[in-house]
Design an enzyme around this catalytic site. Sequence first.
Site, PDB file in Angstrom:
ATOM      1  N   LYS A 240       0.824  -1.115   0.054  1.00  0.00           N
ATOM      2  CA  LYS A 240       0.056  -0.143  -0.108  1.00  0.00           C
ATOM      3  C   LYS A 240       1.027   1.139  -0.086  1.00  0.00           C
ATOM      4  O   LYS A 240       0.780   2.215   0.797  1.00  0.00           O
ATOM      5  CB  LYS A 240      -1.049  -0.007   1.262  1.00  0.00           C
ATOM      6  N   ASP A 303      -7.606   0.336  -5.764  1.00  0.00           N
ATOM      7  CA  ASP A 303      -6.267   0.828  -6.054  1.00  0.00           C
ATOM      8  C   ASP A 303      -6.414   1.926  -7.150  1.00  0.00           C
ATOM      9  O   ASP A 303      -5.832   2.887  -7.017  1.00  0.00           O
ATOM     10  CB  ASP A 303      -5.402  -0.292  -6.305  1.00  0.00           C
ATOM     11  N   GLU A 307      -5.965   5.958  -6.575  1.00  0.00           N
ATOM     12  CA  GLU A 307      -4.941   6.846  -7.466  1.00  0.00           C
ATOM     13  C   GLU A 307      -5.704   8.066  -7.817  1.00  0.00           C
ATOM     14  O   GLU A 307      -4.853   9.017  -8.056  1.00  0.00           O
ATOM     15  CB  GLU A 307      -4.389   6.003  -8.327  1.00  0.00           C
TER      16      GLU A 307
END
Length: 585
Positions: A240, A303, A307
């Site tokens: 992470k 994810d 972002e």
Amino acid sequence: MAATTFSPSFSTPSLNSSPRTHKTLTTPNLGFLASVSRSLRSLKATRLTTDSACGSAMASRMVSVPAVQTHISLDFETSVFKKEKVSLAGQDEYIVRGGRDLFKLLPDAFKGIKQIGVIGWGSQGPAQAQNLMDSLADAKSDIIVKVGLRKGSRSFDEARAAGFSEENGTLGDIWETISGSDLVLLLISDAAQADNYEKIFSYMKPNSILGLSHGFLLGHLQSKGLDFPKNISVIAVCPKGMGPSVRRLYVQGREINGAGINSSFGVHQDVDGRATDVALGWSVALGSPFTFATTLEQEYKSDIFGERGILLGAVHGIVESLFRRYTENGMSEDLAYKNTVECITGIISKTISTQGMLAVYNSLSKEGKREFETAYSASYYPCMDILYECYEDVASGSEIRSVVLAGQRFYEKDGLPAFPMGKIDQTRMWKVGERVRKARPSGDLGPLYPFTAGVYVALMMAQIEILRKKGHSYSEIINESVIEAVDSLNPFMHARGVSFMVDNCSTTARLGSRKWAPRFDYILTQQALVAVDKGTPINQDLLSNFLSDPVHGAIEVCAQLRPTVDISVTPDADFVRPELRQSGN
């Protein structure tokens, strides 16, 4: 060694009729799932529903994938590592703690593996290859860690400088490395994976293990109605944080039994019962303080979404919007930069990392709290609006297709010129940032500006709520929306600036930031700040929900699980990937 198994509980059927084709990943829920605030539950319950991924086509060596819904709960079993139960917000979840004292278990975890091939030298490749090499050496294992690169790559020089070489068999051609490895860690860019997956699969040995650090390839395969070949195991270990953080904290933790970046892990398919322990061994060898489980599908959704949200795109957009507002209202450029970028990447991140979001609010004066509340109330739903759209674009496969198509536009095609990504660091705000950082005293975390804090925390809470309503586990939510931001990316942004990060992170993240940052900038400017200027009353229910949200208790427990070492990033920290250097690739 006994075979390692998963014991998942599903709300829907498994992904494939064959029980060995899809072993699902697990996720220690960090405690917020059962306690979403009532007001937010009623406001969004009819809107935020779980998406499904589907596929119908077939190709050689691949299998088609039926639609699947989000899993409710998952568990895993390991015969090598200790599975630990943690209770968070009333829920029992499971993790595996890391530490250098566990390196002696790596030979057992990697039983049957003689060579680990690390493919690529981008963001994750250098860190993972070096960490694995060092950890296995500490364990006195004879497993070879070999870096595989395409012929002619300028990354060969950097790999040699890091201790890998052709002479001792730890550096070589990508295809030779894949065909000779028992565990293949595919760490090339997402676009490159999409372009080359068929050839990669064809070079893998039967019963070998494909390791991913991102679920993007699964999303791409699903969009084409495909899955992975059935004669290999497929696992994921997803730190992470970006690669330089993974390496830097591993090195910093040498004297304290480890420090690093938390990782999720998952087993997509397991052909021989080894996959779970191999994945956990991989995570421990990287230096992960604790490892939680997920599915590849949930990982790529959270994810890629993250972002574009709090990790990069959204923070880029909000600082652009706030810097412009502050300067237009008479604040000096230097102070405006300090009250936006420095505030977020410095003192806010440090406070959230060690004490949580409530500590940011509670540290303010009475007047400061009022400014925070005004900003939070005005910004929460505009941020959620864009985040909601972004998540659904990711879940539907639209954002994945956008990344693949953008990668194709980097080169001349159909008679049209190439359009590689340009830099974004030449505008006024980022030039001011260079000046501010140059004059900044060592260790200065910047001011805690209440209005900026209110906007940033509103963004973070909105992202948490989107993931919560979309069925993600809370271990994934808190690591993806809080820990990765404040413990990995923001410290590098503080050292080098937000624009530097946007210009030098992974291709998928850079593309996403450029696409979504203007959306956050626009909606804050056109809606949130307009509401503030009109004197719109503070939404007291929204503020009450924030103050009482059980996520804060889970963050507190996560803070107790974090290493005692804070990442140390020097002002000249170099994490530019080789292909982005002036010399090219």
